[in-house]
Each structure stands twice: as C-alpha cells, then as structure tokens.
Design an enzyme around this catalytic site. Structure first.
Site, short mmCIF file in Angstrom:
data_model
loop_
_atom_site.label_atom_id
_atom_site.label_comp_id
_atom_site.label_asym_id
_atom_site.label_seq_id
_atom_site.Cartn_x
_atom_site.Cartn_y
_atom_site.Cartn_z
N GLU A 77 -7.46 -25.74 -13.22
CA GLU A 77 -7.63 -25.22 -11.86
C GLU A 77 -6.41 -24.44 -11.38
O GLU A 77 -6.51 -23.59 -10.51
CB GLU A 77 -7.92 -26.37 -10.90
CG GLU A 77 -6.77 -27.37 -10.80
CD GLU A 77 -7.15 -28.58 -9.96
OE1 GLU A 77 -6.82 -28.57 -8.78
OE2 GLU A 77 -7.76 -29.50 -10.51
N ASP A 100 2.05 13.80 -6.33
CA ASP A 100 1.91 15.09 -5.67
C ASP A 100 3.27 15.47 -5.10
O ASP A 100 4.13 14.62 -4.89
CB ASP A 100 0.86 14.97 -4.57
CG ASP A 100 0.52 16.31 -3.95
OD1 ASP A 100 0.66 17.32 -4.65
OD2 ASP A 100 0.12 16.33 -2.78
N ASP A 121 -1.95 12.36 -1.25
CA ASP A 121 -2.44 12.22 0.12
C ASP A 121 -3.63 13.09 0.43
O ASP A 121 -4.30 12.89 1.43
CB ASP A 121 -1.31 12.54 1.12
CG ASP A 121 -0.73 13.93 0.91
OD1 ASP A 121 -1.23 14.66 0.04
OD2 ASP A 121 0.24 14.27 1.61
N ASP A 126 -6.37 14.99 -4.42
CA ASP A 126 -5.83 13.91 -5.24
C ASP A 126 -6.85 12.80 -5.52
O ASP A 126 -6.60 11.95 -6.38
CB ASP A 126 -4.62 13.27 -4.54
CG ASP A 126 -3.50 14.27 -4.30
OD1 ASP A 126 -3.29 15.12 -5.17
OD2 ASP A 126 -2.86 14.19 -3.24
N ASP A 179 0.27 -28.14 -7.94
CA ASP A 179 -0.28 -27.03 -7.16
C ASP A 179 0.76 -26.35 -6.27
O ASP A 179 0.87 -25.12 -6.27
CB ASP A 179 -1.47 -27.50 -6.34
CG ASP A 179 -2.71 -27.70 -7.20
OD1 ASP A 179 -2.69 -27.24 -8.37
OD2 ASP A 179 -3.68 -28.30 -6.73
#
Length: 840
Positions: free
Chosen positions: A271, A313, A575, A579, A673
């Site tokens: 787990e 870019d 951006d 692209d 954990d």
C-alpha cells in the site's frame, strides 16, 4: 478615435440564426475535465483498485478494523488527488475568464459591445489600438492596422495589414495581407473589418482542433510503479498462502494459521507504493504552485527530472515580448561619446512618437527618455502625418508658445527618411551600411529626422514639403529576460540541452541565443530549409542544431517528434497557439500563463503563472529531487518489509506463539506511512542535483543494485530483531516479554532504516542532516512505543508484558549499533546511478 461611422452590419435576427448554425466563437477545449471524469481516472488506477480489493477481503474475513484502515487510506489518496486536479482546473478556468475578450460590432446599424463568443461570420467589427482581434476577419477597403502576431507566428515585430480594394473574399487567406487573425493584438491604427471565420474555423481554432489527435503519455515512473506494485502484490499473496498452508499443516490449528496468513498479508500488501507516488506528486505540485508554477498533471513533475532537451520559444519566453531601445547612432557620431548629438536624436524621436500608443517602438522611445512629457512640455501639436503604404514614416508638427517656427519631428524606415532628407549618394550608402550592420545583430532599425517651418505659413499636405535634416538611427530589440542566462547555464550544467524555436529573423535568433548563452554552436537553421529535408536529414539537424528561426507550427511538432525518436526526453515551453501541438506532443508541455493562449494552456502539463523561464529550470530541479526522494522511499519500503515479514514468520520457524498480530501491523504502519509520505518527501535536494546528467529513460526506479542494497539492509535489521528475541529467551524472560523486546527492536530498526535511506551519508552523519519531519515521527514513535511496551494496560492489548527497563533500552540500541557497524557493506552495495550522455 475608434471608427463609429454607421454601417449596416447584420440584424440581430440574422446574427442569431448564424450563431445557431455555426456555434459560438469559442476555441475547442478537448481536454476540459469535469470532476466525475477526474474521479474515474483516479479510482481506476490498478494500485488503488488493489488497495480497495484488500480492504474488501479483510471485511469478508471479519477484520473490520483493518478493512476500515485500508478503506480510509484509499479514500484519502483519492480525495487528495481529486482536490489537486480540481484546484488546477479551477485556476485554469480563472485564467480563461480573465482573458475572455469583448468585441465592438455593428448590429442593426449601430455599434454595440458584445462578448466575443457571440460573433458570427458576416459581422462588421470595429478595431482600435490595444484591441485583441476576436475572430478571423478581412479589413475593409482603405483601412490599415499594425498587428502583434507573435502568439500565432512567434514574430515579435508588428505586421502591417492593409484593406482590400477589390473585396475578393475567395483568395487564399494565408497569402492575403487584408486578413487579420483571431488572437492578434492591434498596436496601431483604427479600422473596420468583416468576420470571415469564428471558433474552430479560425486559424487559432484549427490548431486547437488538431490537438484532438495528440494524447499525453504515461510517465516512466508511473509505469515503473505499476510494475513494482504488481511484483510485490504477487509475492505478498504467494507468501500469505504459503504461511497459511504450512502453519495449518505443521500445527493443525487452522484458525491460528488464518490469523498468521492475514498478518503476513497485511505486512506485505504494497500500500505504501501508491501512497508514495500519489502523495509525493500531489505535494510536489502544491509546493510548485507556491512558486507560481501550476501543475495540471502532477506526474509531469517527475518527468521534468528526466528531461534531456528543453525546447523553448523565443518571444515572451526567453525575451520580455516588448521592444527596448538598445542603440543610438546620431548623425555626427564619429566613434566618440557624443552625448549632445545622442540627446538631440532621442528628443526628436520622442517628439515623433505618440504619447498614448500601443506601438512597441513608440513605447520603447518614451520609456528610454523618461516618459512622454519630458521634452514636449509647453508644446502644442499642430498636425500629424500618419504612416501610409506610400510613405513609411510618421511626422508630427509642434508649436512652442509664440515661437516664429514650428518644430517638425519625423521617424520611420531608414530608406524613407533618407529620401525625405535628400541625402547625397555617399551619405545614403553610409547610412544603409550602418542599418545593415545593426540588423545583423538582430536590431530593428528606424531613422529620425528634424525640420523647421514658419509658424505663419500653412503646413504642406505631406512631409515631402519639409526640408528635413538627418538626425540618426535608433536600434530596437525584444530584450532578453534578466534571469534567462543564469537559468540556461544551470540547465546546461545539469546536462539539459536548450533548443530555441522561433518565428523571428535568423539574426535576431542568433543574437538572443548568444546573449542567453544557449549554445556553443553558432549555426542557425531556417524553418523552410529543414522542412524540405527527408526524415534522416531532419533527425540529424534536430541533433546538431540548437537554434531554429522562421519556424512554423508543423516544424516545431516535427522537431519534437524527431528528438523523441532519438531517445530524448523532451520538454517544450511556449505561450502561443503555434506552440500548442508541440506542447502536447512533448513529454512535458510547459505553457506561459500570463500571456499564453487557452489552446497552449490546455495542451500543456505545466503552466508558468509568472511567465518566467527560470521557473522551468527550478521545476527541473524539483523534479529531480522528487524522483530521488521517491527512489529513497521505495528502497526503504523494500528494506522495512524484511524484518516485519521475518518476525511474522519467526513463530513458524521456532515453533513459538505468534508475535505479530494485526494490531502490531497497524502500529508499524503509523511509522511506515508517515515516513513514506512526509519524511522522505521533505528530504532536501542533494547538493549535486543540478550538476549531474539526467537519468536514463530506461533506468529502473528499483534496479538490481538498489534492490540488493535494500534487501541487505533489511536482513541486517531482521538479524538485530532475531538476536534480541533469542537473547531475551536465553535470559529466561517469559514469551510475552520476549515479544515486547522483539517488537521494540523491530520499531528501532525501522527508524534506523529510515535514517539510512534518507541519504547516502553514514548513519550518524545522516542524523545531523536536518529533517524536522523525521524528528517528529521518531519522537512520536518512541513515545508510543514506551506506552505500549512499558505500561501494563496498553501492553496487554498487544499481548505483551513490560520487560525490564534495561532490556528495553538494549533492544532499541542493538539494531542501531548493528546497522551502523554494517554501514560499510551498505555503501558498497549502494547502486551506481545509471547516467548517460546528454543528448546534444
């Protein structure tokens, strides 16, 4: 002012009919995810399905408490992942809402302001400086605009568009200078245009639609973790069945055999592996969000750590996406520092610039001189002569109080201004040579001139009537972001190759690459040249060239695919709409959030909210550190299960009562954990994390060396537990005290394994490595251990009896001493990291 001359336009009824026919003027959003889809994606992960199945199994066996614990862990993982996904989507939706455009459109003969998504083909729209073009449109005859098309083409300089006189709507829009594109920005002029395409039919929309054919890949770590979980699940089930059968056959007590099998199953159910992957990635995404890096797909953080090629870019990514005045060449510049001539040149340039403007060069001139009112205080504008197709120069006539002469300021294309000044052939040749030299360094060049005019004489109809004097040249460029050179240097030191893809001029690309320190190879390839290459030659170009200019969207996508085909792990930053396909095709797509388009953000795995190129390098650092910590946690999980499994099997081997019961496993999980989820996740990055090459794509999370080292440490820990148990028996202590001491040694060994796997340092050195999470986990664990071992009532719950205090202290010290004594063995078995040559 904005053109508001009445125009018929469409009627409201006609526009509504076309809107029903064509749909709204919206970009396609193929990857828009709602929470039910996110939830389905999370819960169908095999790792979580395995945990859920284990919880159901324990419930059927009547162990409701352990079933509840496993079920709660499943719900916690699902909730944490779903929360992170929803938060990312909400942030992206906020970006969309902030960028939702408005449009001025003629409807029913009147000018109205409407939401851009209501536009339809045939609408007549009005545009002015500062407007974002809301749809593909054709300029009306006689109307002219200058547009910033960088989001579509990557070109940082404004592009001139002129209206048609023939009104031919059937010719190719790609070759039509009258067509303006959705998403471009008006930097100069006022015009009317007729909408010719909306939504998915626009140029921006067509690129968005193409993203539907591209799908994000699973990261190597996701695939590796699935393999490890499957392996451990198989081993756990087999060992559980084997213990159940042997215990029942050898002792005949099948209920005790079932209890032993359940306990062993609980100790071996993997787990922790899905918890490690999910929690580490979710917490990593949260930490990155605090640094203005929005992670849309958390597994991309891990993939960043393996990136070998970063394709970026230029415009708006490496540069600031604005013009800056970088060079002045006054007329009488003889190589000396002629400050007076330079000052006069700048003053005239400011007088020839509009104060309230969106033109990037006008703004650069004004910013360089301290603002629009520095040199024109007390002046009154008498007339402006705008740019025209026939005369590419802008002229302004100024009057100062009662002065006898007007001051005429002019700036524009060097050839045009030279003609207005009637320069002699020799002077003209000298000026044009200067222009060519400046252009070779990537500068955009304009010329400046000045004239006088009698205040009582009427002004001429055009600037040719003035007797201009040449003042000099101004050189402009889109400046490099200040943090880029250091970020590029850090990336290269980390073995990450940086490749620039731009639609700009090759000399501009070469200049920016040199300023950024992007490459030692000066060659610049043109998009048309590489586009004509066959696949083999194209792959060679992708390997050998670091700077590509005049690149179109199809070239960017092909370059990314070619790099991937050669085994590179590719990140793509950008951006613009141009692209987006490459962002989706790359292993990690990184979009700019402040000025990026919706299409780019939807195609990307990561969004930089501050548009800072340096943030992507920080993200690479975080990705590498995160992978290192996941690897440490995974090795610890393997090691810690050895002494737990050994103590569960010990009664079977020694014909003794059961030592470990489900409650003991729950207690141990309170250590395992938190150690996996918080201690290792908060381990600081190694000092050399950005001074080593990227890991190989084929490198395993747990390779042979790592597995062997973890097994060796686990066996030493079990040897300490076994020695404690046997020594307690030889001392004549009762079985309940033997069990308490063996359990104490197991807990102490667990803490020792955490320390050993936190870093490559020796045990005592690792203790000095700061990690507040470990200090907290260790303190709480030892306090709880003292309660359940030394206090009679809690000890009874665990079927213990309080042992002598000295024996309890010895059981805690022995594992640490044995682990420290064998530390040299661990270091010899420490896996050699699989490094590879950087893709260059």
């Amino acid at each position: 002012m904005t053109d508001t001359t009445p125009a018929p336009g469409l009627s409201t009824a006609d526009a509504a009919a076309r809107l029903r026919r064509d749909g709204p003027n919206l970009l396609p959003q193929p990857d828009r995810r709602r929470w039910p889809r996110m939830l389905l994606d999370v819960v169908r992960e095999p790792m979580l399905l395995l945990l859920a199945a284990a919880a159901v199994l324990y419930l059927l066996l009547g162990d409701a408490r352990d079933a509840a614990i496993l079920g709660a862990s499943v719900l916690a993982v699902v909730a944490l992942t779903l929360y992170q996904e929803l938060r990312s989507e909400r942030a992206l939706q906020a970006l969309r809402d902030l960028g939702s455009p408005r449009a001025r459109v003629f409807r029913d003969g009147a000018l109205q302001v409407l939401a851009a998504h209501e536009l339809v083909v045939g609408d007549a729209i009005s545009l002015a400086e500062g407007d974002r073009v809301p749809a593909d449109a054709r300029l009306s005859a006689g109307h002219t605009l200058e547009l910033d098309e960088s989001l579509l083409t990557g070109e940082s300089l404004p592009v001139r568009r002129d209206g048609d006189d023939d009104g031919d709507d059937d010719r190719d829009r790609d070759a039509d200078t009258a067509t303006i594109r959705a998403g471009t920005l008006v930097v100069s002029g006022h015009a009317r245009a007729d909408v010719v395409a909306t939504g998915a039919r626009s140029e921006m929309g067509r690129i968005g639609v193409s993203l539907r054919t591209l799908h994000a890949e699973r990261t190597p770590l996701q695939r590796e973790m699935r393999r490890v979980v499957a392996l451990f699940a198989g081993v756990g089930i087999a060992s559980c069945l084997l213990v159940f059968a042997l215990y029942g056959l050898l002792r005949g007590d099948w209920l005790q055999a079932l209890l032993a099998g359940i306990t062993l199953a609980m100790s071996n159910i993997p787990e922790e592996f899905p918890v490690v992957l999910t929690v580490f990635l979710a917490l990593g995404a949260w930490r990155m969000a605090r640094h203005r890096v929005l992670v849309r797909r958390p597994p991309a953080i891990e993939a960043l750590g393996a990136v070998t090629v970063l394709c970026t870019d230029k415009t708006g990514t490496l540069t600031e996406n604005r013009m800056a005045l970088l060079e002045t060449r006054p007329d009488d510049d003889d190589g000396s520092d002629n400050r007076a001539a330079t000052r006069a040149l700048q003053v005239v340039a400011r007088l020839a610039s509009a104060a309230d403007t969106h033109d990037p060069m006008d703004r650069a001139i004004l910013e360089a001189g301290g603002g629009p009112d520095v040199d024109n205080a007390g002046l009154r504008c008498m007339r402006r002569y705008p740019l025209s197709p026939a005369l590419t120069a802008y002229t302004v006539a100024w009057r100062s109080g009662d002065a006898d002469a007007l001051r005429i300021a002019c700036k524009g294309a060097p050839e045009t201004v030279a003609a207005l000044c009637a320069l002699a052939p020799e002077a003209r040749a000298r000026v044009l040579a200067q222009v060519a030299t400046m252009a070779q360094r990537g500068l955009r060049v304009i010329a400046v001139a000045e004239a006088g005019w009698p205040s009582d004489a009427p002004l001429p109809d055009d600037p040719h009537g003035f007797d201009f004097r040449w003042r000099g040249l101004l050189g402009f460029a889109d400046p490099l972001r200040a943090a880029v050179p250091a970020a590029v240097a850090e990336a290269r030191a980390a073995g990450v190759r940086v490749v620039m893809l731009t639609g700009d001029h090759p000399e501009t690309a070469r200049s920016i690459a040199a300023q950024a320190g992007l490459s030692d190879r000066p060659r610049v390839a043109l998009g048309d040249d590489i586009g004509a290459l066959d696949d083999a030659a194209f792959a060679d170009a992708a390997r050998d060239i670091d700077v590509f200019a005049r690149v179109r969207p199809e070239h960017k996508l092909r370059l990314v695919e070619a790099l991937k085909a050669r085994g590179a792990v590719v990140a793509m930053t950008g951006d613009g709409v141009n692209d987006a396909p490459a962002l989706m095709a790359a292993h990690v797509g990184v979009a700019m959030g402040a000025r990026g388009t919706d299409v780019a953000r939807e195609a990307s795995a990561i969004v930089l909210l501050d548009d800072d190129f340096a943030s992507i390098v920080r993200a690479v650092r975080m990705g590498r550190s995160l992978y290192d910590n996941i690897r440490r946690a995974a090795r610890y999980i393997i090691a810690v299960h050895l002494p737990i499994t050994g103590l569960a099997l010990l009664p079977l081997l020694l014909d003794a009562p059961l030592i470990l019961l489900p409650l003991h496993i729950v207690f141990l999980e309170m250590i395992v954990d938190p150690a996996c989820s918080f201690v290792f996740e908060r381990e600081p990055a190694d000092a050399d994390v950005m001074h080593r090459p990227p890991r190989a794509p084929q490198a395993r999370l747990i390779d042979v060396g790592a597995f062997t080292g973890s097994i060796a440490r686990g066996l030493v820990a079990f040897a300490a537990v076994l020695a404690t148990y046997l020594l307690a028996g030889r001392a004549g202590l009762p079985a309940a005290q033997q069990g308490a001491l063996a359990f104490s040694a197991l807990v102490a060994a667990n803490l020792g394994l955490i320390v050993l796997h936190r870093s490559g340092d020796r045990l005592w050195q690792a203790l000095r490595r700061p990690n507040p999470a470990f200090t907290l986990v260790a303190a709480v664990t030892l306090a709880l251990l003292a309660v359940v071992v030394l206090l009679p009532a809690p000890a009874a719950w665990f079927r213990f009896e309080p042992p002598p205090p000295a024996a309890a202290l010895a059981s805690i010290a022995l594992p640490w001493l044995l682990l420290a004594a064998t530390d040299g063995l661990f270091r010899r078995l420490r896996p050699v990291q699989n490094l590879r040559r950087t893709h260059r």
